[in-house]
Design a protein around this motif. Structure first.
Motif, PDB file in Angstrom:
ATOM      1  N   ALA A 170       0.860  -1.179   0.000  1.00  0.00           N
ATOM      2  CA  ALA A 170       0.000   0.000   0.000  1.00  0.00           C
ATOM      3  C   ALA A 170       0.900   1.234   0.000  1.00  0.00           C
ATOM      4  N   TYR A 171       0.567   2.203  -0.820  1.00  0.00           N
ATOM      5  CA  TYR A 171       1.313   3.450  -0.889  1.00  0.00           C
ATOM      6  C   TYR A 171       0.461   4.525  -0.228  1.00  0.00           C
ATOM      7  N   TYR A 172       0.898   4.971   0.944  1.00  0.00           N
ATOM      8  CA  TYR A 172       0.157   5.987   1.677  1.00  0.00           C
ATOM      9  C   TYR A 172       0.531   7.349   1.131  1.00  0.00           C
ATOM     10  N   VAL A 173      -0.477   8.100   0.733  1.00  0.00           N
ATOM     11  CA  VAL A 173      -0.258   9.420   0.153  1.00  0.00           C
ATOM     12  C   VAL A 173      -1.284  10.409   0.692  1.00  0.00           C
TER      13      VAL A 173
ATOM     14  N   GLU B   4      -2.694  15.700  -1.976  1.00  0.00           N
ATOM     15  CA  GLU B   4      -1.768  16.442  -2.848  1.00  0.00           C
ATOM     16  C   GLU B   4      -0.763  15.495  -3.500  1.00  0.00           C
ATOM     17  N   GLY B   5      -0.312  14.513  -2.751  1.00  0.00           N
ATOM     18  CA  GLY B   5       0.631  13.539  -3.282  1.00  0.00           C
ATOM     19  C   GLY B   5       0.025  12.697  -4.394  1.00  0.00           C
ATOM     20  N   ARG B   6      -1.235  12.292  -4.204  1.00  0.00           N
ATOM     21  CA  ARG B   6      -1.928  11.519  -5.243  1.00  0.00           C
ATOM     22  C   ARG B   6      -2.066  12.358  -6.516  1.00  0.00           C
TER      23      ARG B   6
ATOM     24  N   ASN C 282      -2.515   2.596  -8.356  1.00  0.00           N
ATOM     25  CA  ASN C 282      -3.472   1.503  -8.165  1.00  0.00           C
ATOM     26  C   ASN C 282      -3.524   1.031  -6.716  1.00  0.00           C
ATOM     27  N   ASN C 283      -2.421   1.213  -5.985  1.00  0.00           N
ATOM     28  CA  ASN C 283      -2.349   0.765  -4.593  1.00  0.00           C
ATOM     29  C   ASN C 283      -2.284   1.928  -3.605  1.00  0.00           C
ATOM     30  N   ALA C 284      -2.629   3.117  -4.090  1.00  0.00           N
ATOM     31  CA  ALA C 284      -2.566   4.305  -3.237  1.00  0.00           C
ATOM     32  C   ALA C 284      -3.690   4.284  -2.211  1.00  0.00           C
ATOM     33  N   LYS C 285      -3.336   4.632  -1.004  1.00  0.00           N
ATOM     34  CA  LYS C 285      -4.325   4.827   0.057  1.00  0.00           C
ATOM     35  C   LYS C 285      -4.195   6.281   0.492  1.00  0.00           C
ATOM     36  N   VAL C 286      -5.204   7.072   0.122  1.00  0.00           N
ATOM     37  CA  VAL C 286      -5.176   8.490   0.457  1.00  0.00           C
ATOM     38  C   VAL C 286      -5.515   8.642   1.929  1.00  0.00           C
ATOM     39  N   ILE C 287      -4.660   9.346   2.627  1.00  0.00           N
ATOM     40  CA  ILE C 287      -4.840   9.572   4.057  1.00  0.00           C
ATOM     41  C   ILE C 287      -5.710  10.797   4.241  1.00  0.00           C
ATOM     42  N   GLU C 288      -6.846  10.596   4.880  1.00  0.00           N
ATOM     43  CA  GLU C 288      -7.758  11.694   5.191  1.00  0.00           C
ATOM     44  C   GLU C 288      -7.484  12.142   6.612  1.00  0.00           C
ATOM     45  N   LYS C 289      -7.274  13.429   6.794  1.00  0.00           N
ATOM     46  CA  LYS C 289      -6.991  13.955   8.136  1.00  0.00           C
ATOM     47  C   LYS C 289      -8.160  13.715   9.087  1.00  0.00           C
TER      48      LYS C 289
ATOM     49  N   GLU D 182      19.128  23.877  22.272  1.00  0.00           N
ATOM     50  CA  GLU D 182      17.842  23.355  21.801  1.00  0.00           C
ATOM     51  C   GLU D 182      17.417  24.070  20.538  1.00  0.00           C
ATOM     52  N   ALA D 183      16.716  23.348  19.691  1.00  0.00           N
ATOM     53  CA  ALA D 183      16.197  23.914  18.450  1.00  0.00           C
ATOM     54  C   ALA D 183      14.809  23.339  18.213  1.00  0.00           C
ATOM     55  N   THR D 184      14.057  23.973  17.338  1.00  0.00           N
ATOM     56  CA  THR D 184      12.756  23.432  16.943  1.00  0.00           C
ATOM     57  C   THR D 184      12.783  23.190  15.446  1.00  0.00           C
ATOM     58  N   ARG D 185      11.929  22.297  15.032  1.00  0.00           N
ATOM     59  CA  ARG D 185      11.864  21.929  13.613  1.00  0.00           C
ATOM     60  C   ARG D 185      10.445  21.501  13.303  1.00  0.00           C
ATOM     61  N   GLU D 186      10.001  21.797  12.106  1.00  0.00           N
ATOM     62  CA  GLU D 186       8.683  21.356  11.657  1.00  0.00           C
ATOM     63  C   GLU D 186       8.851  20.282  10.599  1.00  0.00           C
ATOM     64  N   PHE D 187       8.029  19.243  10.716  1.00  0.00           N
ATOM     65  CA  PHE D 187       8.019  18.159   9.747  1.00  0.00           C
ATOM     66  C   PHE D 187       6.599  17.921   9.263  1.00  0.00           C
ATOM     67  N   SER D 188       6.477  17.493   8.032  1.00  0.00           N
ATOM     68  CA  SER D 188       5.233  16.931   7.526  1.00  0.00           C
ATOM     69  C   SER D 188       5.514  15.446   7.351  1.00  0.00           C
ATOM     70  N   ILE D 189       4.667  14.613   7.923  1.00  0.00           N
ATOM     71  CA  ILE D 189       4.847  13.163   7.791  1.00  0.00           C
ATOM     72  C   ILE D 189       4.090  12.724   6.538  1.00  0.00           C
ATOM     73  N   VAL D 190       4.811  12.131   5.609  1.00  0.00           N
ATOM     74  CA  VAL D 190       4.233  11.733   4.324  1.00  0.00           C
ATOM     75  C   VAL D 190       4.618  10.295   3.999  1.00  0.00           C
ATOM     76  N   GLY D 191       3.983   9.726   2.981  1.00  0.00           N
ATOM     77  CA  GLY D 191       4.364   8.405   2.497  1.00  0.00           C
ATOM     78  C   GLY D 191       5.741   8.476   1.842  1.00  0.00           C
ATOM     79  N   SER D 192       6.372   7.329   1.673  1.00  0.00           N
ATOM     80  CA  SER D 192       7.757   7.291   1.187  1.00  0.00           C
ATOM     81  C   SER D 192       7.937   7.922  -0.189  1.00  0.00           C
ATOM     82  N   ASN D 193       6.932   7.858  -1.044  1.00  0.00           N
ATOM     83  CA  ASN D 193       7.087   8.408  -2.385  1.00  0.00           C
ATOM     84  C   ASN D 193       6.946   9.931  -2.418  1.00  0.00           C
TER      85      ASN D 193
END
Length: 160
Positions: free
Chosen positions: A5-8, A11-13, A72-79, A104-115
């Motif tokens: 399964a490709y989690y996207v 926007e990624g899809r 074909n194997n995409a699973k769109v992640i709905e918030k 100390e530092a801060t950082r922002e990340f977006s968690i996305v599928g590998s692709n």
């Protein structure tokens, strides 16, 4: 064997669909024209332009096949499907951490599928070391991540 399964994100899809359409409509024509021109040079046994064009065609068709499998194997992640206080694919996360020098530092990340991953843009894969550690953690949690520079402790400041 079941396909991966490709989690996207949505926007990624859309980006995958756009790339696939471009490759099929535009790039295929460009490569076909390149092959046609190379064929006009004659003897194929010593025709490096033809070899290069056929190689380009093979790479193009492989990418098209990869994109089709992903879509074909995409699973769109709905918030809306996810717990708002928990990190998941599609989350935007602000973390604090200590640098090697102790500051100390801060950082922002977006968690996305590998692709969709692009660390330079702060988009990290759920399959990366940091992504694996953050997914499932809640607001206020601290997680340890083994990095090439040693263990880093990330504390989750916000999840959206």
């Amino acid at each position: 064997m079941a396909e991966k399964a490709y989690y996207v994100t949505e926007e990624g899809r859309e980006a995958l669909e756009k790339e696939l359409d471009y490759l099929k409509v535009v790039r295929r024509k460009e490569v076909a024209e390149k092959i046609k021109v190379a064929l006009s040079f004659g003897d194929l046994s010593e025709n490096s332009e033809y070899d290069e064009a056929k190689n380009d065609q093979a790479i193009l068709e492989a990418r098209i096949a990869d994109l089709e499998v992903m879509l074909n194997n995409a699973k769109v992640i709905e918030k809306t499907e996810q717990d708002a206080d928990k990190v998941h694919i599609g989350s935007n996360v602000t973390v604090s951490y200590k640098r090697g020098d102790g500051t100390e530092a801060t950082r922002e990340f977006s968690i996305v599928g590998s692709n969709e991953a692009n660390p330079r843009l702060g988009k990290i894969s759920d399959e990366s070391a940091v992504g694996k550690a953050l997914v499932g953690a809640k607001l206020g949690d601290s997680v340890e991540v083994e990095t090439p520079g040693g263990i880093v402790v990330y504390t989750i400041l916000s999840v959206s």
